[in-house]
Design an enzyme around this catalytic site. Sequence first.
Site, mmCIF file in Angstrom:
data_model
loop_
_atom_site.group_PDB
_atom_site.id
_atom_site.type_symbol
_atom_site.label_atom_id
_atom_site.label_comp_id
_atom_site.label_asym_id
_atom_site.label_seq_id
_atom_site.Cartn_x
_atom_site.Cartn_y
_atom_site.Cartn_z
ATOM 1 N N HIS A 37 -2.467 -11.445 14.383
ATOM 2 C CA HIS A 37 -2.504 -10.592 13.597
ATOM 3 C C HIS A 37 -3.484 -10.953 12.145
ATOM 4 C CE1 HIS A 37 -1.909 -6.246 11.409
ATOM 5 N NE2 HIS A 37 -1.427 -6.606 10.856
ATOM 6 N N HIS A 65 0.951 -3.215 14.760
ATOM 7 C CA HIS A 65 0.772 -2.103 14.347
ATOM 8 C C HIS A 65 -0.936 -1.547 13.802
ATOM 9 C CE1 HIS A 65 0.768 -2.621 9.251
ATOM 10 N NE2 HIS A 65 0.886 -3.861 10.364
ATOM 11 N N ASP A 90 4.033 -8.692 12.870
ATOM 12 C CA ASP A 90 4.876 -7.741 12.123
ATOM 13 C C ASP A 90 6.099 -7.194 12.956
ATOM 14 O OD1 ASP A 90 3.784 -7.590 9.670
ATOM 15 O OD2 ASP A 90 1.880 -6.237 10.483
ATOM 16 N N HIS A 137 7.992 -11.531 9.233
ATOM 17 C CA HIS A 137 8.679 -10.874 7.674
ATOM 18 C C HIS A 137 10.310 -11.228 8.190
ATOM 19 C CE1 HIS A 137 4.961 -9.326 5.744
ATOM 20 N NE2 HIS A 137 5.081 -8.398 6.622
ATOM 21 N N HIS A 165 1.064 -1.158 0.245
ATOM 22 C CA HIS A 165 0.435 0.331 0.009
ATOM 23 C C HIS A 165 1.136 1.439 -0.185
ATOM 24 C CE1 HIS A 165 1.068 -0.912 4.477
ATOM 25 N NE2 HIS A 165 -0.056 -2.300 4.117
ATOM 26 N N GLU A 181 -4.578 -8.420 9.689
ATOM 27 C CA GLU A 181 -4.354 -7.873 7.963
ATOM 28 C C GLU A 181 -3.811 -9.064 6.896
ATOM 29 O OE1 GLU A 181 -1.225 -4.340 7.840
ATOM 30 O OE2 GLU A 181 -1.974 -3.924 6.102
ATOM 31 N N TYR A 196 12.036 -0.841 6.769
ATOM 32 C CA TYR A 196 10.868 -1.560 7.335
ATOM 33 C C TYR A 196 10.433 -0.602 8.781
ATOM 34 C CZ TYR A 196 7.883 -5.110 9.220
ATOM 35 O OH TYR A 196 6.701 -6.234 9.804
ATOM 36 N N ASP A 215 -2.015 -9.707 4.852
ATOM 37 C CA ASP A 215 -1.015 -10.716 4.484
ATOM 38 C C ASP A 215 -0.175 -11.819 5.372
ATOM 39 O OD1 ASP A 215 -0.072 -8.647 6.441
ATOM 40 O OD2 ASP A 215 1.972 -8.192 5.660
HETATM 41 FE FE1 FEO Z 1 -0.034 -5.602 9.271
HETATM 42 FE FE2 FEO Z 1 2.380 -7.880 7.100
HETATM 43 O O1 FEO Z 1 1.051 -7.051 7.883
#
Ligand code: FEO
Length: 400
Positions: free
Chosen positions: A80, A147, A166, A227, A24, A82, A194, A84
């Site tokens: 989380h 986050h 994250d 990640h 994004h 989100e 990041y 991903d």
């Molecule tokens: Fe907040 Fe890697 O997603």
Amino acid sequence: MKPREIKDGIYWVGAVDWNRRSFHGYSLSHKGTTYNNYLIKDEKIALIDTVAEEFWPTLQCNLAHVLGSDEKIDYFVINHLEPDHAGSLALAVEKYRPEKIYTSPMGQKAMEAHFHYKDWPVEVVPTGTEISLGKRTLHFVEARMLHWPDSMLTYCPEDKIVFTNDAFGQNWATSERFADEVDRAVLERLMGEYYANIVLPYSAVVLKLIASIREMGLAIDTICPDHGLIFRGDDCKWVMDKYVEFAEQKPKNKAVIVYDTMWHSTEKMALATASGLADAGVSVRVMCMKNNHHSDVMSEIFDAAAVVVGSPTHNNTILPLMADMLTYMKGLRPQNKIGAAVGSFGWSGECIKILTKWLEDCNMEVVEGIKVKHVPTHEVLGQCYEQGKAIAAAIKAKIG
Ligand code: FEO
């Protein structure tokens, strides 16, 4: 890429996305990313997080490798929501029909809003909740706004391992899985990028969370983000210290000059200010928005002491690439900065007023801006050079 056993009975079962270039609007430095998730095999089998939906086939394949013919998962832990990390959740629920899906209180709300489920076996696990897998236990710690409101960490004391979602991540697609297997300088740079583009606004939460982890005296020898690379051994202290350094946002002797220009007048001014700063001993980065992505600029701004912004007046406002940059920067809330503006104009001349307002909105200590009609003279460029020296003096006063 096959699953990798990272501790006895604990497996990385994630996916490597070599081709991802943007989250994004956060550009990934052409490095891609990974969606890490983990499977724990005990008397109960637990899956920690999932992967982006397009990698569901990869996840199924990895799980089949580890689970063998008994394709059964008892518990899902969703740190989380989100997409991903939770993008494959509905598909995974349908396939594995888990006995329980554990998530944080805010995670439950996000799960309902994302998946509109009717009959999932969701159980909320606020901070302090503990579940047993057999030989192991899982403890949950909410990390609200690290986050997203739903963010949660999962800790297994028996293995001294924490799954941080994250937090502590980096966007870097690699075949290696551990931080001690890759180039440290690249790792540190990507951690900083990041942090600057995702975690920065939540720095107060980072400091509080790391302080409580240290106060609780949790034994940790493996940190598993969702990640990038996994940290083990001494790297756990290293990455936590690094996050404290990032979150404290102590400015370095560094300035970023970020601008856009129509017919090069603002550019000449920006370069003159940069010269004044550099000649006064400040490390300078000059970044024109025509040639730099806003997230690369932000990666430079986050540890700088000063930000000089430049734009000519255009249609009674500033150039759109600078408006984009300033909107992005304001949202990420960098702290402890000195700001200044430069810009040219043809007839109305609002640029400095508008740029200065952005700097004030970012709580920057503002040094007086300079504007010029049409083309800067040698004298005006001298004023810009002196502006650079004045900013350098302010930096020295700030950082000592
Ligand atoms: Fe907040 Fe890697 O997603």
